[in-house]
Design a protein around this motif. Structure first.
Motif, short mmCIF file in Angstrom:
data_model
loop_
_atom_site.label_atom_id
_atom_site.label_comp_id
_atom_site.label_asym_id
_atom_site.label_seq_id
_atom_site.Cartn_x
_atom_site.Cartn_y
_atom_site.Cartn_z
N ALA A 1 0.95 -1.33 -0.05
CA ALA A 1 -0.02 0.13 0.10
C ALA A 1 0.92 1.35 0.11
O ALA A 1 1.96 1.38 0.67
CB ALA A 1 -0.93 0.01 1.25
N PRO A 2 0.50 2.26 -0.56
CA PRO A 2 1.10 3.61 -0.44
C PRO A 2 1.48 4.09 0.79
O PRO A 2 2.69 4.72 0.91
CB PRO A 2 0.41 4.74 -1.33
CG PRO A 2 -0.58 3.61 -2.05
CD PRO A 2 -0.94 2.44 -1.55
N ASP A 3 0.73 3.81 1.71
CA ASP A 3 1.00 4.46 3.03
C ASP A 3 2.15 3.55 3.69
O ASP A 3 2.55 3.86 4.79
CB ASP A 3 -0.24 4.63 3.74
CG ASP A 3 -1.00 3.55 4.25
OD1 ASP A 3 -1.00 2.60 3.14
OD2 ASP A 3 -1.41 3.31 5.26
N LEU A 4 2.51 2.43 3.40
CA LEU A 4 3.48 1.25 4.02
C LEU A 4 4.87 1.59 3.08
O LEU A 4 4.87 1.66 1.81
CB LEU A 4 2.86 0.07 4.24
CG LEU A 4 1.45 -0.16 4.87
CD1 LEU A 4 0.87 -1.51 4.69
CD2 LEU A 4 1.68 0.19 6.14
N GLY A 5 5.76 1.20 4.13
CA GLY A 5 7.32 1.48 3.46
C GLY A 5 7.28 -0.06 2.59
O GLY A 5 6.41 -1.12 2.47
N ARG A 6 8.55 -0.15 1.98
CA ARG A 6 8.79 -1.22 1.26
C ARG A 6 8.84 -2.58 2.19
O ARG A 6 9.34 -2.43 3.15
CB ARG A 6 10.10 -1.06 0.37
CG ARG A 6 10.01 -0.07 -0.61
CD ARG A 6 11.21 0.07 -1.54
NE ARG A 6 11.73 -1.22 -2.08
CZ ARG A 6 11.39 -1.74 -3.28
NH1 ARG A 6 10.38 -1.22 -3.93
NH2 ARG A 6 12.01 -2.77 -3.64
N VAL B 1 -3.52 -5.93 7.66
CA VAL B 1 -2.96 -6.70 8.97
C VAL B 1 -1.79 -5.79 9.45
O VAL B 1 -1.95 -5.58 10.49
CB VAL B 1 -2.58 -8.22 8.53
CG1 VAL B 1 -1.86 -8.54 9.66
CG2 VAL B 1 -3.96 -8.94 8.15
N LEU B 2 -1.00 -5.19 8.39
CA LEU B 2 0.05 -4.44 9.01
C LEU B 2 -0.22 -3.34 9.71
O LEU B 2 0.34 -2.79 10.51
CB LEU B 2 1.03 -4.41 7.71
CG LEU B 2 1.90 -5.42 7.19
CD1 LEU B 2 2.57 -5.02 5.78
CD2 LEU B 2 3.03 -5.94 8.26
N ARG B 3 -1.43 -2.87 9.15
CA ARG B 3 -1.92 -1.44 9.85
C ARG B 3 -2.67 -1.87 11.18
O ARG B 3 -2.98 -1.03 12.06
CB ARG B 3 -2.87 -0.94 8.97
CG ARG B 3 -2.32 -0.16 7.77
CD ARG B 3 -3.43 0.46 7.00
NE ARG B 3 -3.20 1.11 5.69
CZ ARG B 3 -3.72 0.41 4.60
NH1 ARG B 3 -4.51 -0.48 4.69
NH2 ARG B 3 -2.87 0.75 3.40
N GLY B 4 -2.82 -3.20 11.35
CA GLY B 4 -3.55 -3.69 12.66
C GLY B 4 -5.03 -3.42 12.50
O GLY B 4 -5.67 -3.94 13.60
#
Length: 130
Positions: free
Chosen positions: A23-28, A118-121
């Motif tokens: 996602a654009p708001d997450l890092g690589r 999931v990464l965002r919780g």
């Protein structure tokens, strides 16, 4: 992000579907591939993993049983996504305590969105399905 399967083509399918930036708001994303249970346990015990994607069909130890073991044994267990071959197997994620479920064949948009959630919780209270 850890990807576990005894089959390299399954690991490759997951990495390809989720991509390097879900996602654009997450890092690589940096992937750690594991073909055996010992590798998964060592990486999770060391605290090196932010999220684990486990193949529910892996041999000799399937990802669902491994997910439950990780949730039981690691105090600060990373979120876990289970990949399954049959949509009917999604219910097993409840037993395995997975945070989300991916169903093969993997759709890249849905897989990336599920992992990003999931990464965002967002997927931590009930298993999300794709």
């Amino acid at each position: 992000m850890l990807v576990y399967s005894h089959r390299p083509e399954v690991r490759e399918a997951v990495v390809t579907a989720v991509g390097r930036r879900p996602a654009p708001d997450l890092g690589r994303v940096r992937y750690v591939e594991a073909s055996g249970v010992a590798e998964v346990l060592a990486a999770c015990d060391a605290g090196e993993i932010d999220l684990a994607i486990l193949d529910g069909e892996a041999q000799p130890t399937g990802g669902m049983g491994l997910a439950r073991q990780l949730k039981d044994e690691i105090a600060d267990c990373p979120p876990i996504v289970i990949s399954v071959r049959r949509a009917d197997d999604r219910w097993l994620a409840t037993w395995s305590r997975a945070d989300a479920v991916l169903v093969h064949p993997l759709d890249p948009l849905t897989a990336a969105e599920t992992v990003a959630d999931v990464l965002r919780g967002l997927g931590s209270t009930a298993p999300a399905t794709t």
